[in-house]
Design a protein around this motif. Structure first.
Motif, PDB file in Angstrom:
ATOM      1  N   ASN A   1      42.627  41.770  50.399  1.00  0.00           N
ATOM      2  CA  ASN A   1      43.656  40.890  49.862  1.00  0.00           C
ATOM      3  C   ASN A   1      43.346  40.494  48.416  1.00  0.00           C
ATOM      4  N   THR A   2      44.235  39.718  47.829  1.00  0.00           N
ATOM      5  CA  THR A   2      44.092  39.323  46.427  1.00  0.00           C
ATOM      6  C   THR A   2      42.800  38.552  46.190  1.00  0.00           C
TER       7      THR A   2
ATOM      8  N   ARG B   1      39.709  39.651  43.723  1.00  0.00           N
ATOM      9  CA  ARG B   1      39.190  38.757  42.687  1.00  0.00           C
ATOM     10  C   ARG B   1      37.688  38.580  42.855  1.00  0.00           C
TER      11      ARG B   1
ATOM     12  N   SER C   1      46.921  33.156  49.815  1.00  0.00           N
ATOM     13  CA  SER C   1      47.299  34.511  49.426  1.00  0.00           C
ATOM     14  C   SER C   1      48.764  34.747  49.746  1.00  0.00           C
TER      15      SER C   1
END
Length: 136
Positions: free
Chosen positions: A2-3, A7, A134
């Motif tokens: 996921n984001t 990151r 998210s």
């Protein structure tokens, strides 16, 4: 991934680059007073400690724990073993140049190092900063 995971991985990679500079700076400084292997061992300890703290606070936004600190070097061991296997295969089986193969192996094993580091730091730790939800 996921984001938030992407990151984290990007920040982990940047911290790895910064940490390489910190290690080398400490090593070069310690060489002024110590034999090279002693300088290496101490500089490595500085690097691992700094990397653990930076990845705890910045990458994974958790409070560091002694348990995580003790397990954190496993990420380096995973990287060493994984890159060693990939390096050997690239050179012996694919005929790659040793220098290029070492860079490729290091890059390819970074996600494994990240996953082990994330497990070492976060298993049982409480988050100190919440991340935005998210969109996935």
């Amino acid at each position: 991934m996921n984001t938030a995971g992407l990151r984290q991985f990007a920040v982990f990679a940047v911290i790895g680059v910064v940490n390489t500079g910190v290690y080398y700076g400490a090593y070069a400084l310690l060489l002024l007073w110590l034999p090279y292997l002693a300088a290496h061992a101490l500089a490595y300890g500085v690097g691992v400690t700094g990397s653990f703290l930076l990845n705890s606070y910045i990458t994974l936004r958790t409070r560091p724990t002694w348990r995580g600190f003790v397990r954190y070097p496993l990420s380096g061991a995973a990287g060493l073993v994984g890159s060693g296997v990939l390096l050997h295969l690239a050179v012996s089986r694919l005929g790659m140049d040793e220098h290029l193969a070492a860079i490729a192996a290091g890059a390819l094993v970074t996600p494994l190092s990240f996953l082990v580091a994330r497990w070492a730091i976060t298993s049982g730790a409480r988050r100190t900063v919440t991340e935005p939800a998210s969109s996935e």
